[in-house]
Design an enzyme around this catalytic site. Sequence first.
Site, mmCIF file in Angstrom:
data_model
loop_
_atom_site.group_PDB
_atom_site.id
_atom_site.type_symbol
_atom_site.label_atom_id
_atom_site.label_comp_id
_atom_site.label_asym_id
_atom_site.label_seq_id
_atom_site.Cartn_x
_atom_site.Cartn_y
_atom_site.Cartn_z
ATOM 1 N N TYR A 144 -77.154 54.418 -9.799
ATOM 2 C CA TYR A 144 -78.496 55.101 -9.461
ATOM 3 C C TYR A 144 -79.187 55.699 -10.275
ATOM 4 C CZ TYR A 144 -81.403 58.426 -6.596
ATOM 5 O OH TYR A 144 -82.244 59.133 -6.133
ATOM 6 N N ASP A 239 -78.607 55.573 -19.255
ATOM 7 C CA ASP A 239 -79.164 56.821 -18.066
ATOM 8 C C ASP A 239 -77.922 57.838 -18.369
ATOM 9 O OD1 ASP A 239 -79.954 57.077 -14.492
ATOM 10 O OD2 ASP A 239 -79.391 58.514 -16.094
ATOM 11 N N LYS A 267 -80.166 67.113 -15.435
ATOM 12 C CA LYS A 267 -79.242 67.847 -14.952
ATOM 13 C C LYS A 267 -78.904 68.988 -15.936
ATOM 14 C CE LYS A 267 -77.525 64.273 -11.896
ATOM 15 N NZ LYS A 267 -77.322 64.849 -10.335
#
Length: 428
Positions: A144, A239, A267
């Site tokens: 994702y 990613d 994050k």
Amino acid sequence: MQFRKSEALFAEAQKYIPGGVNSPVRSFKAVGGTPPFIARGQGARVWDVDGNEYIDYLGSWGPLVLGHSHPAVIEALKKTAEHGTSFGAPVEQEVELAKMICGSLPSVEMVRLVNSGTEACMSAIRLARAFTGRDKIIKFAGCYHGHADGLLVKAGSGALTYGIPTSAGVPESYASETLVADYNDVGSVEKFFEANPGGIAAIIIEPVAGNMGVVPPAQGFLESLRKITQENGALLLFDEVITGFRVGPNGAQGLYGITPDITTMGKIIGGGLPVGAYGGSKDVMEMVAPLGPMYQAGTLSGNPLAVSAGIATLKELQKPGTFERLERLAQRLTDGLAKAFQKVEMPSTINRVGSMFTGFFNPGPVTGLAHAEASDTEMYGRYFHAMQERGVYIAPSQFEAGFVSTAHTEADIDATIDKASEALRKLR
Ligand code: KE4
């Protein structure tokens, strides 16, 4: 435990917010029940509005590698906020965070700050297309990269067909530019390059997958992707929104010794506030406006508040022994959980890289989405609630990662293992 206040709040929230939440996975749809509304967090713990206390292994889905309300982060936010919150103009802190990121990730010579992992990945793909002049991208089933249209795509019917949308509102034409391969299966990637000569701009991958549950790269897998992209003039996008500053001080690229062309982050680099980033070599990043023709912008990008929380977090992570401690704590936890599962003969596989981990209700191995999806998600849901009742907050979905923070102690870990043993005995 009682959840009366959370239940009332959830009922109220559903009147004004779709599903009562601002991000779907928080709704507990995968595990059932009412999501507790969290009142506060401190260190490795959170408390909900009904006063229930939990040892927290969600860590806000990854950002809180230092635990909740870390003094250095709170102090940085207070000091910054006293002088204003946003100016829409450059501030010194942006330069400091950019230098810290460039100094930590081997492949990143220049970086652009944005506001989320989604924005980072969306922009990185646009950059790869701008740099190569090609349109197609390859992603992996189970990975994702945020909710940009071209990434809400699953594999087409045939192994070589183009992607199809996984969300309403994504045009087939967008999805058709995305090819979906299988994680840890180099052949599934080679076939797409053979079928699309000169047409693939990039591969985007979570170098350690976290969004199907944790799935590490097989030996040589990432090296193969580096080789195949170089041979075909495509870019390799890592990613590292989860893995960046999570699996080590130099990300997954440092851990595995691979140099991607573009890295996305999020994050942890925001320390719990909204920060995303994408970066790479100078010749790639000079495509980005205002230097080059690839446009990307953002009102709050590099926001001083968010950036100051990120700087404080990365400074704490730079302290000697920090990653070694995260590794020791996470190893202690997953070794203990493995023993607890074995003791009650519960089929399980625990995948871990650094302080990110997933316990699959699955005899294993779990090396890709097909394996992960064969897990007993009903049993996971029961385990989730049995742990919640015992004051342990884990991810409300089998297909997510759990996280250990520097705020967890050996005592927290041992208590968690005891609670898991008790919960599993109840489930058998
Ligand atoms: P955000 O837009 O949510 O900041 O980042 C998107 C993203 C990009 N790349 C990776 C590897 C990610 O894991 C994410 C977001 N992760 C999910 C949970 N695994 C966020 C939780 C949520 O959607 O609420």
